[in-house]
Design a protein around this motif. Sequence first.
Motif, mmCIF file in Angstrom:
data_model
loop_
_atom_site.group_PDB
_atom_site.id
_atom_site.type_symbol
_atom_site.label_atom_id
_atom_site.label_comp_id
_atom_site.label_asym_id
_atom_site.label_seq_id
_atom_site.Cartn_x
_atom_site.Cartn_y
_atom_site.Cartn_z
ATOM 1 N N ASN A 1 31.541 48.581 40.274
ATOM 2 C CA ASN A 1 32.640 48.044 39.618
ATOM 3 C C ASN A 1 32.975 46.902 40.775
ATOM 4 O OD1 ASN A 1 33.591 49.139 37.040
ATOM 5 N ND2 ASN A 1 33.381 51.134 38.392
ATOM 6 N N HIS A 2 33.291 45.596 40.366
ATOM 7 C CA HIS A 2 34.096 44.816 41.138
ATOM 8 C C HIS A 2 35.296 45.403 41.877
ATOM 9 C CE1 HIS A 2 36.117 41.237 42.442
ATOM 10 N NE2 HIS A 2 35.018 40.551 42.290
ATOM 11 N N PRO A 3 35.600 45.168 43.051
ATOM 12 C CA PRO A 3 36.618 45.781 43.790
ATOM 13 C C PRO A 3 37.882 45.293 43.058
ATOM 14 C CG PRO A 3 35.110 44.431 45.363
ATOM 15 C CD PRO A 3 34.714 44.383 44.218
ATOM 16 N N LEU A 4 37.996 44.170 42.633
ATOM 17 C CA LEU A 4 39.282 43.915 41.698
ATOM 18 C C LEU A 4 39.420 44.209 40.240
ATOM 19 C CD1 LEU A 4 39.794 40.453 43.338
ATOM 20 C CD2 LEU A 4 40.964 42.607 43.866
ATOM 21 N N ALA A 5 38.185 44.824 40.068
ATOM 22 C CA ALA A 5 38.211 45.363 38.459
ATOM 23 C C ALA A 5 39.463 46.548 38.204
ATOM 24 C CB ALA A 5 36.916 46.123 38.108
ATOM 25 N N GLY A 6 40.109 46.118 37.115
ATOM 26 C CA GLY A 6 41.095 47.144 36.703
ATOM 27 C C GLY A 6 42.473 46.375 37.270
ATOM 28 N N GLU A 7 42.382 45.260 38.004
ATOM 29 C CA GLU A 7 43.767 44.859 38.393
ATOM 30 C C GLU A 7 44.129 43.730 38.054
ATOM 31 O OE1 GLU A 7 45.508 46.064 41.182
ATOM 32 O OE2 GLU A 7 44.041 47.533 42.137
ATOM 33 N N ALA A 8 45.408 43.444 37.891
ATOM 34 C CA ALA A 8 45.877 42.190 37.526
ATOM 35 C C ALA A 8 46.154 41.544 38.429
ATOM 36 C CB ALA A 8 47.617 42.506 36.614
ATOM 37 N N LEU A 9 45.917 39.907 38.469
ATOM 38 C CA LEU A 9 46.006 39.112 39.691
ATOM 39 C C LEU A 9 46.935 38.063 39.197
ATOM 40 C CD1 LEU A 9 42.125 38.938 40.003
ATOM 41 C CD2 LEU A 9 43.518 40.525 40.915
ATOM 42 N N THR A 10 47.698 37.636 40.409
ATOM 43 C CA THR A 10 48.744 36.489 40.160
ATOM 44 C C THR A 10 47.893 35.396 41.237
ATOM 45 O OG1 THR A 10 50.501 37.722 39.667
ATOM 46 C CG2 THR A 10 50.856 35.547 40.720
ATOM 47 N N PHE A 11 47.771 34.191 40.703
ATOM 48 C CA PHE A 11 47.126 33.132 41.597
ATOM 49 C C PHE A 11 48.267 32.020 41.578
ATOM 50 C CE2 PHE A 11 43.230 34.891 40.327
ATOM 51 C CZ PHE A 11 42.432 34.885 41.724
ATOM 52 N N GLU A 12 48.498 31.514 42.759
ATOM 53 C CA GLU A 12 49.311 30.350 42.868
ATOM 54 C C GLU A 12 48.305 29.178 43.177
ATOM 55 O OE1 GLU A 12 51.657 30.981 46.135
ATOM 56 O OE2 GLU A 12 52.854 32.628 45.463
ATOM 57 N N ILE A 13 48.090 28.377 42.387
ATOM 58 C CA ILE A 13 47.126 27.038 42.301
ATOM 59 C C ILE A 13 47.766 25.741 42.381
ATOM 60 C CG2 ILE A 13 45.184 26.384 40.967
ATOM 61 C CD1 ILE A 13 45.195 29.031 39.471
ATOM 62 N N GLU A 14 47.138 25.128 43.137
ATOM 63 C CA GLU A 14 47.690 23.722 43.374
ATOM 64 C C GLU A 14 46.288 22.774 43.164
ATOM 65 O OE1 GLU A 14 48.893 20.340 46.856
ATOM 66 O OE2 GLU A 14 48.573 22.384 47.411
ATOM 67 N N GLY B 1 45.720 34.401 45.873
ATOM 68 C CA GLY B 1 45.586 35.404 44.970
ATOM 69 C C GLY B 1 46.302 36.689 45.645
ATOM 70 N N LYS B 2 47.093 37.273 44.541
ATOM 71 C CA LYS B 2 47.853 38.190 44.849
ATOM 72 C C LYS B 2 47.708 39.580 44.036
ATOM 73 C CE LYS B 2 51.119 35.896 47.710
ATOM 74 N NZ LYS B 2 52.802 35.682 47.803
#
Length: 191
Positions: free
Chosen positions: A122-135, A15-16
């Motif tokens: 708030n969740h620490p990642l609230a308000g953030e767009a996230l990019t996941f590389e998933i296999e 996750g980035k």
Amino acid sequence: MTVKDGDTVLVHYTGKLDNGEEFDSSRGLEPLEFTLGSGDVIAGFERAVQGLEKGKSITVRMDPSEAYGERSDELLIAVPKEDLPEDITPEEGLPLMLYTDQGPMEVVVNEIKDDEIILDANHPLAGEALTFEIELVDILDGPTEKNCSDEGGGGCCGWGDQQGRGGKFSGFQVSCSLCFYLPGNRFKNMP
């Protein structure tokens, strides 16, 4: 065979954030196990896995609404300093566990004022767009004892630490020694 609702899967992921900062990864660890439709992972992550075939990968960007939501000022909680025990010195960024009638909730000391501290739920990642590389590593016959849904809630992918991950934002399941009560609430100091 493609993944469908109700399947238990093993995935590797990274996750980035939009700036490229990696916030969590299963690479070098055991794959993440979860059952689609159980609510163990964020909605956008689950949707990205649906329809994948074993051995296939996907990269997906999620807006905050598909991840941990937008930040909310309603989740900032003012607490009088005198309600803190003497052995806890509040510092900005200090994580605490808040226990309510609805269950545990992580909070972080957001601001220290003269006579009160402001806690951020708030969740620490609230308000953030996230990019996941998933296999997709495997599709299992059913959940195993490692499955998040068998461990009492929380969630994976960067926050839950349900499977021993060391992600930057992991740590929901903790053992703490410092506890204190506020009217109607119980806090624990997080390591």
